[in-house]
Design a protein around this motif. Sequence first.
Motif, PDB file in Angstrom:
ATOM      1  N   GLU A 174       0.835  -1.198   0.000  1.00  0.00           N
ATOM      2  CA  GLU A 174       0.000   0.000   0.000  1.00  0.00           C
ATOM      3  C   GLU A 174       0.873   1.253   0.000  1.00  0.00           C
ATOM      4  OE1 GLU A 174      -3.624   0.717   2.706  1.00  0.00           O
ATOM      5  OE2 GLU A 174      -2.033   1.996   3.558  1.00  0.00           O
ATOM      6  N   VAL A 175       0.551   2.156  -0.904  1.00  0.00           N
ATOM      7  CA  VAL A 175       1.237   3.448  -0.980  1.00  0.00           C
ATOM      8  C   VAL A 175       0.185   4.534  -0.792  1.00  0.00           C
ATOM      9  CG1 VAL A 175       2.747   4.938  -2.329  1.00  0.00           C
ATOM     10  CG2 VAL A 175       2.862   2.455  -2.636  1.00  0.00           C
ATOM     11  N   SER A 176       0.443   5.449   0.150  1.00  0.00           N
ATOM     12  CA  SER A 176      -0.534   6.502   0.421  1.00  0.00           C
ATOM     13  C   SER A 176       0.108   7.875   0.311  1.00  0.00           C
ATOM     14  CB  SER A 176      -1.150   6.319   1.814  1.00  0.00           C
ATOM     15  OG  SER A 176      -0.147   6.354   2.815  1.00  0.00           O
ATOM     16  N   ALA A 177      -0.705   8.823  -0.087  1.00  0.00           N
ATOM     17  CA  ALA A 177      -0.326  10.234  -0.158  1.00  0.00           C
ATOM     18  C   ALA A 177      -1.588  11.044   0.106  1.00  0.00           C
ATOM     19  CB  ALA A 177       0.265  10.562  -1.534  1.00  0.00           C
ATOM     20  N   GLU A 178      -1.468  12.355   0.161  1.00  0.00           N
ATOM     21  CA  GLU A 178      -2.656  13.178   0.399  1.00  0.00           C
ATOM     22  C   GLU A 178      -3.692  13.008  -0.696  1.00  0.00           C
ATOM     23  OE1 GLU A 178      -1.646  17.233   0.938  1.00  0.00           O
ATOM     24  OE2 GLU A 178      -0.714  16.942   2.908  1.00  0.00           O
ATOM     25  N   SER A 179      -3.245  12.726  -1.904  1.00  0.00           N
ATOM     26  CA  SER A 179      -4.161  12.702  -3.042  1.00  0.00           C
ATOM     27  C   SER A 179      -4.644  11.310  -3.428  1.00  0.00           C
ATOM     28  CB  SER A 179      -3.488  13.359  -4.253  1.00  0.00           C
ATOM     29  OG  SER A 179      -2.222  12.777  -4.479  1.00  0.00           O
ATOM     30  N   PHE A 180      -4.041  10.249  -2.895  1.00  0.00           N
ATOM     31  CA  PHE A 180      -4.469   8.908  -3.311  1.00  0.00           C
ATOM     32  C   PHE A 180      -3.983   7.853  -2.320  1.00  0.00           C
ATOM     33  CE2 PHE A 180      -0.215   9.359  -5.028  1.00  0.00           C
ATOM     34  CZ  PHE A 180       0.344   8.105  -4.826  1.00  0.00           C
ATOM     35  N   VAL A 181      -4.627   6.674  -2.423  1.00  0.00           N
ATOM     36  CA  VAL A 181      -4.141   5.456  -1.771  1.00  0.00           C
ATOM     37  C   VAL A 181      -4.143   4.376  -2.844  1.00  0.00           C
ATOM     38  CG1 VAL A 181      -4.515   3.709   0.012  1.00  0.00           C
ATOM     39  CG2 VAL A 181      -5.079   6.107   0.474  1.00  0.00           C
ATOM     40  N   ALA A 182      -3.010   3.722  -3.047  1.00  0.00           N
ATOM     41  CA  ALA A 182      -2.871   2.706  -4.087  1.00  0.00           C
ATOM     42  C   ALA A 182      -2.324   1.420  -3.481  1.00  0.00           C
ATOM     43  CB  ALA A 182      -1.945   3.192  -5.195  1.00  0.00           C
ATOM     44  N   THR A 183      -2.865   0.292  -3.925  1.00  0.00           N
ATOM     45  CA  THR A 183      -2.411  -1.006  -3.421  1.00  0.00           C
ATOM     46  C   THR A 183      -2.044  -1.908  -4.588  1.00  0.00           C
ATOM     47  OG1 THR A 183      -3.862  -0.818  -1.493  1.00  0.00           O
ATOM     48  CG2 THR A 183      -2.982  -2.997  -2.000  1.00  0.00           C
ATOM     49  N   TRP A 184      -0.785  -2.365  -4.582  1.00  0.00           N
ATOM     50  CA  TRP A 184      -0.295  -3.350  -5.536  1.00  0.00           C
ATOM     51  C   TRP A 184      -0.472  -4.747  -4.949  1.00  0.00           C
ATOM     52  CZ3 TRP A 184       1.254   1.485  -5.988  1.00  0.00           C
ATOM     53  CH2 TRP A 184       1.748   1.963  -7.205  1.00  0.00           C
ATOM     54  N   SER A 185      -0.908  -5.701  -5.767  1.00  0.00           N
ATOM     55  CA  SER A 185      -0.848  -7.120  -5.407  1.00  0.00           C
ATOM     56  C   SER A 185       0.187  -7.756  -6.326  1.00  0.00           C
ATOM     57  CB  SER A 185      -2.207  -7.796  -5.597  1.00  0.00           C
ATOM     58  OG  SER A 185      -3.150  -7.300  -4.666  1.00  0.00           O
ATOM     59  N   LEU A 186       1.259  -8.279  -5.723  1.00  0.00           N
ATOM     60  CA  LEU A 186       2.387  -8.813  -6.478  1.00  0.00           C
ATOM     61  C   LEU A 186       2.461 -10.319  -6.295  1.00  0.00           C
ATOM     62  CD1 LEU A 186       4.982  -6.131  -5.336  1.00  0.00           C
ATOM     63  CD2 LEU A 186       3.613  -6.112  -7.434  1.00  0.00           C
ATOM     64  N   PHE A 187       2.375 -11.054  -7.390  1.00  0.00           N
ATOM     65  CA  PHE A 187       2.432 -12.520  -7.367  1.00  0.00           C
ATOM     66  C   PHE A 187       3.887 -12.940  -7.507  1.00  0.00           C
ATOM     67  CE2 PHE A 187       2.316 -16.712  -9.347  1.00  0.00           C
ATOM     68  CZ  PHE A 187       1.402 -17.373  -8.544  1.00  0.00           C
ATOM     69  N   ALA A 188       4.421 -13.601  -6.467  1.00  0.00           N
ATOM     70  CA  ALA A 188       5.845 -13.900  -6.396  1.00  0.00           C
ATOM     71  C   ALA A 188       6.086 -15.403  -6.342  1.00  0.00           C
ATOM     72  CB  ALA A 188       6.461 -13.230  -5.174  1.00  0.00           C
ATOM     73  N   PRO A 189       6.447 -16.025  -7.463  1.00  0.00           N
ATOM     74  CA  PRO A 189       6.772 -17.458  -7.451  1.00  0.00           C
ATOM     75  C   PRO A 189       7.929 -17.743  -6.497  1.00  0.00           C
ATOM     76  CG  PRO A 189       6.490 -16.663  -9.697  1.00  0.00           C
ATOM     77  CD  PRO A 189       6.502 -15.452  -8.817  1.00  0.00           C
ATOM     78  N   GLY A 190       7.805 -18.873  -5.791  1.00  0.00           N
ATOM     79  CA  GLY A 190       8.881 -19.300  -4.899  1.00  0.00           C
ATOM     80  C   GLY A 190       8.860 -18.676  -3.527  1.00  0.00           C
ATOM     81  N   ALA A 191       7.939 -17.741  -3.271  1.00  0.00           N
ATOM     82  CA  ALA A 191       7.926 -17.046  -1.981  1.00  0.00           C
ATOM     83  C   ALA A 191       6.866 -17.585  -1.031  1.00  0.00           C
ATOM     84  CB  ALA A 191       7.712 -15.548  -2.198  1.00  0.00           C
ATOM     85  N   GLY A 192       6.111 -18.593  -1.449  1.00  0.00           N
ATOM     86  CA  GLY A 192       5.059 -19.144  -0.604  1.00  0.00           C
ATOM     87  C   GLY A 192       5.538 -20.335   0.217  1.00  0.00           C
ATOM     88  N   GLY A 193       4.561 -21.067   0.730  1.00  0.00           N
ATOM     89  CA  GLY A 193       4.882 -22.261   1.498  1.00  0.00           C
ATOM     90  C   GLY A 193       5.248 -22.010   2.937  1.00  0.00           C
ATOM     91  N   PHE A 194       4.882 -20.856   3.486  1.00  0.00           N
ATOM     92  CA  PHE A 194       5.228 -20.550   4.873  1.00  0.00           C
ATOM     93  C   PHE A 194       4.081 -20.868   5.842  1.00  0.00           C
ATOM     94  CE2 PHE A 194       3.825 -16.629   2.763  1.00  0.00           C
ATOM     95  CZ  PHE A 194       2.786 -16.208   3.584  1.00  0.00           C
ATOM     96  N   GLY A 195       2.987 -21.427   5.295  1.00  0.00           N
ATOM     97  CA  GLY A 195       1.887 -21.853   6.150  1.00  0.00           C
ATOM     98  C   GLY A 195       0.881 -20.774   6.473  1.00  0.00           C
ATOM     99  N   GLY A 196       0.817 -19.744   5.650  1.00  0.00           N
ATOM    100  CA  GLY A 196      -0.125 -18.653   5.895  1.00  0.00           C
ATOM    101  C   GLY A 196      -1.453 -18.858   5.187  1.00  0.00           C
ATOM    102  N   GLU A 197      -2.365 -17.916   5.381  1.00  0.00           N
ATOM    103  CA  GLU A 197      -3.670 -17.970   4.722  1.00  0.00           C
ATOM    104  C   GLU A 197      -3.518 -17.735   3.229  1.00  0.00           C
ATOM    105  OE1 GLU A 197      -6.650 -15.514   6.435  1.00  0.00           O
ATOM    106  OE2 GLU A 197      -6.057 -15.976   8.494  1.00  0.00           O
TER     107      GLU A 197
END
Length: 282
Positions: A114-137
Motif C-alpha cells: 500500500e502506498v498513500s499520499a494526500e491525493s491517493f491510496v494505491a495497493t499493488w498485489s504482487l504474485f511472487a513465485p517461490g515465496a510461498g509455502g510458509f503456512g499462511g492464509e
Amino acid sequence: MNVSPWRGHDLGTRTVAYTERDAILYALAVGAPATALDLVHEERLRVLPTFALTLAQWAPDALGALGALDATTAVHGAQHLVVQRPLDPAGELTTRARVTEVWDKGSAAVFEVEVSAESFVATWSLFAPGAGGFGGERGPAAPARPEGGAARHVSVDTHVRQAALYRLLGDRHAMHIDPAAARAAGQPRPFLHGLCALAATTLTLAPALGAHPADLTELRARFAAPVFPGDRLDVTALTDGGGAARFEASTDGRRALSGGRVRFHPAASAAERTFPKENSHA
C-alpha cells in the motif's frame, strides 16, 4: 496459520517530484489523442488520476530490492486505486508505503503493498513465485465475472511501441522490452505493463460511461493474462449507476483484466462529457 515476516513491513517514505511534461507524456503513453487538449496541453492540463501509480512505483520496486521477492519473475497480479483529490499539473508528493498483507499460495506468495499520499491510496498485489509455502492464509478468491446492469462495449487498440514508451515513466522492468527477460518471466515475448493496459481501458471507458477520464475516483482490476503491444482489448462494462461500473477486458479470447470496477465523479458540464474516442498512441 503462520504469518510472513514481511507482513506489516514499513517501506518508508519518498518525496516524488513531477512536471507537466511527465503528466502529458503519461497521457500520451496510455492512449490520449493529441486532440484531448486538457490532457496533453499544459495551458489547460488535467492530470489523469492513474498517473499517480507511476509516482508510487518505487514502493513495489523497493520490496524486490530488499529480497522479499524475485523481481525477475514476480508479476503484477492486481491493482486498487482510491483518488482523494486531483493531482496538480506539476509538483511534489510525499508518499508512504508498507506491506499490508502476504498471502500464501503454496508455491508462490501474493504481497500487498500500500502506498498513500494526500491525493491517493494505491495497493499493488504482487504474485511472487517461490515465496510461498510458509503456512499462511491463501487470501481471497478471484472475483466472479460481473453480471446484471446495463452493458457498454468498447475496444481499446494498443500500439506496438506502447510498452517501450510507457517504461520511460518509471517501470523499467526488462520483461516489458527484452525478449530474454520476458521468457524468464514465463511469457513468449515482451508484454505491456498491466497498469498501462488498465489505464488505457479506463481512458476509453470514461466517455462510454458519460464521464471525463480525469474524474476517476476509484479503480480496481486483476491482471488475468498478459496483453502484448499491438493487441486489441474488447471491454465489457456493466453500469451500476452514479458513475460506477464493473468491467472486464479480453484479447484473442483470453480475459486480460478481470474483477474490474471503476467509478467517476459525474461530469460537471456537457463539454467535459465530450471526449474524443480516437485511440492514438505515440
